[in-house]
Write a protein that holds these residues in place. Sequence first.
Motif, PDB file in Angstrom:
ATOM      1  N   TYR A 125      -2.604  -5.956  19.590  1.00  0.00           N
ATOM      2  CA  TYR A 125      -2.983  -7.268  20.118  1.00  0.00           C
ATOM      3  C   TYR A 125      -2.275  -7.538  21.444  1.00  0.00           C
ATOM      4  N   ALA A 126      -1.901  -6.473  22.137  1.00  0.00           N
ATOM      5  CA  ALA A 126      -1.164  -6.624  23.396  1.00  0.00           C
ATOM      6  C   ALA A 126      -1.956  -7.429  24.421  1.00  0.00           C
ATOM      7  N   TYR A 127      -3.250  -7.142  24.545  1.00  0.00           N
ATOM      8  CA  TYR A 127      -4.077  -7.856  25.514  1.00  0.00           C
ATOM      9  C   TYR A 127      -4.131  -9.340  25.170  1.00  0.00           C
ATOM     10  N   GLU A 128      -4.346  -9.653  23.898  1.00  0.00           N
ATOM     11  CA  GLU A 128      -4.441 -11.047  23.474  1.00  0.00           C
ATOM     12  C   GLU A 128      -3.144 -11.805  23.730  1.00  0.00           C
ATOM     13  N   PHE A 129      -2.009 -11.161  23.492  1.00  0.00           N
ATOM     14  CA  PHE A 129      -0.731 -11.841  23.712  1.00  0.00           C
ATOM     15  C   PHE A 129      -0.480 -12.070  25.201  1.00  0.00           C
ATOM     16  N   LYS A 130      -0.939 -11.168  26.052  1.00  0.00           N
ATOM     17  CA  LYS A 130      -0.797 -11.378  27.494  1.00  0.00           C
ATOM     18  C   LYS A 130      -1.630 -12.580  27.936  1.00  0.00           C
ATOM     19  N   GLN A 131      -2.815 -12.735  27.343  1.00  0.00           N
ATOM     20  CA  GLN A 131      -3.645 -13.904  27.648  1.00  0.00           C
ATOM     21  C   GLN A 131      -2.972 -15.182  27.144  1.00  0.00           C
ATOM     22  N   LEU A 132      -2.339 -15.090  25.973  1.00  0.00           N
ATOM     23  CA  LEU A 132      -1.617 -16.252  25.437  1.00  0.00           C
ATOM     24  C   LEU A 132      -0.469 -16.655  26.354  1.00  0.00           C
ATOM     25  N   GLN A 133       0.201 -15.683  26.943  1.00  0.00           N
ATOM     26  CA  GLN A 133       1.298 -15.993  27.860  1.00  0.00           C
ATOM     27  C   GLN A 133       0.782 -16.745  29.087  1.00  0.00           C
ATOM     28  N   LYS A 134      -0.401 -16.353  29.573  1.00  0.00           N
ATOM     29  CA  LYS A 134      -1.000 -17.067  30.704  1.00  0.00           C
ATOM     30  C   LYS A 134      -1.400 -18.482  30.303  1.00  0.00           C
ATOM     31  N   MET A 135      -1.970 -18.616  29.105  1.00  0.00           N
ATOM     32  CA  MET A 135      -2.370 -19.947  28.631  1.00  0.00           C
ATOM     33  C   MET A 135      -1.155 -20.835  28.416  1.00  0.00           C
ATOM     34  N   ARG A 169       2.884 -10.836  11.678  1.00  0.00           N
ATOM     35  CA  ARG A 169       3.488  -9.664  12.316  1.00  0.00           C
ATOM     36  C   ARG A 169       2.560  -8.951  13.296  1.00  0.00           C
ATOM     37  N   ALA A 170       1.453  -9.575  13.668  1.00  0.00           N
ATOM     38  CA  ALA A 170       0.566  -8.961  14.660  1.00  0.00           C
ATOM     39  C   ALA A 170       1.309  -8.850  15.988  1.00  0.00           C
ATOM     40  N   HIS A 171       1.099  -7.762  16.703  1.00  0.00           N
ATOM     41  CA  HIS A 171       1.787  -7.552  17.975  1.00  0.00           C
ATOM     42  C   HIS A 171       0.943  -6.658  18.899  1.00  0.00           C
TER      43      HIS A 171
END
Length: 219
Positions: free
Chosen positions: A97-107, A217-219
């Motif tokens: 879920y690396a891509y999704e977490f990077k988007q979350l950081q932007k949001m 624990r998704a990451h």
Amino acid sequence: MSKEYIVGRCPESAVKIPDGRNGVSSKHVKITVHDDGEWEVEDLSSANGTYVKDRNGDFQRVFRKKISEKTVLRLGQQGHDSFVFMAHRVVAPAGSYAYEFKQLQKMLARQREEEENLERKNSRNMNIVKLGAPAAMVLCMGLDLVVPALKENPQANLMVSRAAMCLAPFVVGMFFGIDRKGAKAVKQRRMKVLTCPCCNLPISEYDIENMQCSRCRAH
């Protein structure tokens, strides 16, 4: 050449749907990645509909719509029977879920900026109210200078001045008060937008920054 991905409870689904998500049809949606890089989602006559999350974190039903790989989709009506995922999941490595977490950081960065702007606005308005209300009251005391009729009638001048002085703080507050409605909307948006890309529950800033959900624990 365009690539098509079917998502649903069927064996060939591009995204694995967890057991028990009965609100998801066998072949629920088709996500197409076109040659020019554009993404599109199409509902395949599913039983419970396809929804796209908007900027405020609310889901809007769609039948066919251009999207991006960071668009969040929900298959089925809201509830435990539905399934939520980011469109990028159809091309992502399984379990990553690396891509999704990077988007979350932007949001999260945008959310923080919006909250800080609102806080500055409310702080500025409070200072205006503190200084503006007394100034308006002083001006009200001199109404007879701009309304000649009041100068000729001291009793009427006193009554109007007192009424204006009482209303002045409320009038200033109406135009420069704290934006409580805006603050509530920003808080609600944080809860709906900043959610785990796997379990879809609200996620903390710490988890977003560390790119791992402390619940699933998704990451």
